[in-house]
Scaffold this active site. Structure first.
Site, PDB file in Angstrom:
ATOM      1  N   ARG A  64     -11.321  10.909   6.230  1.00  0.00           N
ATOM      2  CA  ARG A  64     -10.711  12.266   7.041  1.00  0.00           C
ATOM      3  C   ARG A  64     -10.951  13.429   5.824  1.00  0.00           C
ATOM      4  NH1 ARG A  64      -5.849  11.823  11.103  1.00  0.00           N
ATOM      5  NH2 ARG A  64      -5.522   9.930   9.829  1.00  0.00           N
ATOM      6  N   ASP A 204     -11.794 -12.494   3.092  1.00  0.00           N
ATOM      7  CA  ASP A 204     -10.657 -12.794   2.304  1.00  0.00           C
ATOM      8  C   ASP A 204     -11.292 -13.092   0.938  1.00  0.00           C
ATOM      9  OD1 ASP A 204      -8.902 -14.735   0.748  1.00  0.00           O
ATOM     10  OD2 ASP A 204      -8.258 -15.397   2.932  1.00  0.00           O
ATOM     11  N   HIS A 205     -10.796 -12.368  -0.012  1.00  0.00           N
ATOM     12  CA  HIS A 205     -11.545 -12.038  -1.324  1.00  0.00           C
ATOM     13  C   HIS A 205     -11.390 -13.244  -2.178  1.00  0.00           C
ATOM     14  CE1 HIS A 205      -7.443 -10.628  -2.837  1.00  0.00           C
ATOM     15  NE2 HIS A 205      -8.090 -10.910  -3.942  1.00  0.00           N
ATOM     16  N   LYS A 209     -14.100 -15.415  -5.026  1.00  0.00           N
ATOM     17  CA  LYS A 209     -13.823 -15.906  -6.548  1.00  0.00           C
ATOM     18  C   LYS A 209     -14.651 -16.920  -6.816  1.00  0.00           C
ATOM     19  CE  LYS A 209      -8.900 -14.166  -6.651  1.00  0.00           C
ATOM     20  NZ  LYS A 209      -8.928 -13.042  -7.548  1.00  0.00           N
ATOM     21  N   HIS A 267      -5.126 -16.125   2.154  1.00  0.00           N
ATOM     22  CA  HIS A 267      -5.558 -16.630   0.690  1.00  0.00           C
ATOM     23  C   HIS A 267      -5.071 -18.362   0.662  1.00  0.00           C
ATOM     24  CE1 HIS A 267      -6.415 -12.675   0.083  1.00  0.00           C
ATOM     25  NE2 HIS A 267      -5.469 -12.179  -0.299  1.00  0.00           N
TER      26      HIS A 267
HETATM   27  C1  BG6 Z   1      -4.063  -9.135  -1.713  1.00  0.00           C
HETATM   28  C2  BG6 Z   1      -2.722  -8.815  -1.415  1.00  0.00           C
HETATM   29  O1  BG6 Z   1      -4.891  -9.691  -0.677  1.00  0.00           O
HETATM   30  O2  BG6 Z   1      -4.176 -10.009  -2.788  1.00  0.00           O
HETATM   31  C3  BG6 Z   1      -1.931  -8.243  -2.841  1.00  0.00           C
HETATM   32  O3  BG6 Z   1      -2.480  -7.969  -0.518  1.00  0.00           O
HETATM   33  C4  BG6 Z   1      -2.194  -9.256  -3.966  1.00  0.00           C
HETATM   34  O4  BG6 Z   1      -0.378  -8.279  -2.550  1.00  0.00           O
HETATM   35  C5  BG6 Z   1      -3.599  -9.767  -4.025  1.00  0.00           C
HETATM   36  O5  BG6 Z   1      -1.590  -8.619  -5.008  1.00  0.00           O
HETATM   37  C6  BG6 Z   1      -3.714 -10.500  -5.146  1.00  0.00           C
HETATM   38  O6  BG6 Z   1      -5.149 -10.839  -5.361  1.00  0.00           O
HETATM   39  P1  BG6 Z   1      -5.755 -11.119  -6.732  1.00  0.00           P
HETATM   40  O7  BG6 Z   1      -7.266 -11.244  -6.641  1.00  0.00           O
HETATM   41  O8  BG6 Z   1      -5.368 -10.380  -7.772  1.00  0.00           O
HETATM   42  O9  BG6 Z   1      -5.164 -12.670  -7.137  1.00  0.00           O
END
Ligand code: BG6
Length: 531
Positions: A64, A204-205, A209, A267
């Site tokens: 925005r 889902d990051h 990894k 996760h």
């Molecule tokens: C995120 C959460 O998905 O993952 C956060 O919303 C968390 O609360 C984070 O801190 C942790 O990710 P990483 O990669 O730092 O372990």
């Protein structure tokens, strides 16, 4: 348009064609947010300098806030230098990258808000040779996902496509995918009205990894682990995702979410599925996603009457992190002074299948714990006959701590010291037989000596390639919400001040969580690993 008018990436000589990304334009919706600065732009720039982006591409930031292209470029340049100090930043390559970077202000939810974008993307097709391939990255509050998709469809920027259709259109969705089972099903229905499932990339990051990807390689590229990877040889599994960080500036989000929604539903259950799944038939994206979905379906449901037996919640009070005093959760910015939101959760999971029958999986995650550390520990059964009892510091038949009872532990260290470690018994040198437990360690950093790409680099690159293996599929997301829903129902009651209130805070910042979590694991004669 002449070929020479197109802005090209010169770093691509010699890139193998099969892993080459098609020309594209990526639109980041919510480009003014933290994620864009901290993760997305550093990841795109890293891919660029590593020569993993195509010759021709464009990136458009949208939100925005009204600013010009140059102001956006400058703020992204600062962000990359600040948040990705390990990247080799060079003015020359930055300037080339920045010439493909644009910004367009927009109010996403208004009718016709993407008509202008549609015209602009047409211009970029000529100017940057994007081929009309578009990826839309939703980095906005989740409440905007549905209206955004509706407007994108109305402006004809997305529609259902076949896998092989060109140009392609993809949408990346950030977690949370819904707030509970019902809203996640609603979101998926909405997405599926205008997109085919193969066009939806749910990030889902954790799956991006390096060490998480290595779980598959460790299990299925080696012949020695898989024969032991079952109830005959594994006593139990412990998975820990611990953070020293508190909720920082995310009080309002976290109040709504809590640890179960923030870490466990996504996760943690993704890690559990990678450890527990059967070998996939191939490396085709759907093959491993099928296996992950299948094993999640084998999780024994936690019925409402089992919640207290299988799950523990915690909330941090004030305490010390690295010697510095920190406030309790209830004293954090924009958190209710009587909040019943959990900042810690520990669960005992069991599978109803042949491989894992009777093997408990203990998982725990929390904020403001003693260390920032994520790991998966596979605890193997003890030798069937303890020939050396009495030489281990324990008398025959005497119970020691969990480590001494089951000496073989395979630890997959996800962060911060990525690696693998195997604990085993050995003879201490000397004239008498004394047993010592030692670790055989493999460390990623020292073994390879290269920078590990960030999770976002890997995931964005995979999405650009059309490879969804490391993204969460609709059925897994549904199964994991279905699994935790009884817990949510139970714990949400307390948050709404309807049920009995938990005795929060029940752990001090800087500790390893509430005493109830120790009791949970002690119920089967185990104890949490001392990390
Ligand atoms: C995120 C959460 O998905 O993952 C956060 O919303 C968390 O609360 C984070 O801190 C942790 O990710 P990483 O990669 O730092 O372990």
């Amino acid at each position: 348009m002449t070929q020479s008018a197109v802005v090209e990436n010169p770093l691509l000589e010699g890139l193998p064609k099969d892993r080459a990304v098609d020309p594209f334009a990526m639109v980041i919706l919510g480009a003014h947010g933290d994620l864009t600065k901290r993760k997305l732009l550093p990841a795109l720039y890293a891919l660029y300098i590593d020569g993993l982006l195509p010759r021709t591409f464009a990136v458009v930031g949208m939100s925005r806030t009204v600013i010009q292209d140059d102001a956006f470029r400058n703020s992204m340049k600062e962000a990359i230098q600040k948040y990705a100090p390990d990247l080799k930043f060079e003015e020359e390559s930055w300037n080339r990258f920045a010439s493909c970077l644009y910004y367009r202000p927009s109010n996403f939810t208004e009718e016709g808000s993407f008509d202008e974008l549609a015209k602009f993307l047409e211009e970029l097709k000529d100017k940057h040779g994007t081929g009309g391939n578009h990826v839309f990255y939703m980095s906005t509050p989740p409440s905007l996902y549905e209206p955004i998709v509706t407007q994108l469809a109305k402006s004809k920027l997305v529609s259902k496509k076949n896998v092989t259709d060109k140009p392609w259109q993809r949408v990346i969705v950030e977690k949370p995918f819904g707030h509970d089972l019902a809203s996640s099903l609603g979101l998926d229905d909405h997405l599926h009205k205008v997109l085919s499932e193969h066009q939806v990339y749910r990030i889902d990051h954790y799956l991006g990894k390096e060490t998480v990807q290595n779980i598959m390689v460790l299990r299925f590229a080696n012949g020695i682990f898989e024969p032991l990877w079952n109830q005959k040889h594994v006593d139990h599994v412990q998975i820990t995702i611990a953070e020293t960080l508190g909720v920082e500036e995310r009080g309002p989000y976290y109040e709504e979410s809590g640890c179960l929604r923030d870490m466990i539903q996504n996760h943690m259950l993704q890690l559990v599925s990678l450890v527990a799944m059967e070998p996939p038939a191939s490396l085709e994206p759907e093959a491993s996603r099928d296996e992950k979905a299948k094993v999640l379906k084998a999780l024994r449901p936690i019925f409402p009457e089992d919640v207290d037996r299988c799950a523990v919640r915690g909330q941090y009070g004030e305490g010390y992190i690295n010697g510095a005093k920190v406030p309790g959760y209830r004293q954090e910015d924009r958190v209710a002074p009587d909040s019943a939101t959990e900042t810690y959760a520990a669960l005992k999971l069991t599978f109803d299948n042949w491989r894992w029958a009777g093997v408990p999986f203990y998982v725990r995650s929390g904020k403001r714990l003693a260390k920032s550390l994520s790991e998966i520990a596979i605890h193997f059964k003890s030798a069937p006959h303890s020939l050396f009892a009495g030489l281990t510091g324990l008398k025959a038949g005497q119970k020691g701590d969990d480590d001494q009872l089951s000496p073989n532990v395979l630890v997959l260290k996800i962060q911060p010291d990525e690696g693998i470690s195997l604990k085993f018994a050995t003879k201490q040198p000397g004239a008498t037989t004394q047993i010592r437990w030692l670790n055989m360690d493999f460390n990623y950093g020292t073994a390879f000596g290269v920078r590990s790409p960030s999770a976002y680099e890997r995931l964005i690159h995979d999405c650009l390639l059309g490879d969804a293996s490391l993204f969460a599929r609709t059925d897994s997301v549904e199964t994991s919400w279905r699994f935790i829903q009884p817990l949510l129902d139970n714990w949400d009651l307390a948050k709404q001040k309807k049920g009995p209130q938990p005795r929060f805070p029940n752990y001090a910042a800087g500790s390893w969580g509430p005493a109830e979590a120790d009791e949970l694991i002690a119920s089967t004669g185990h104890s949490w690993r001392r990390l």
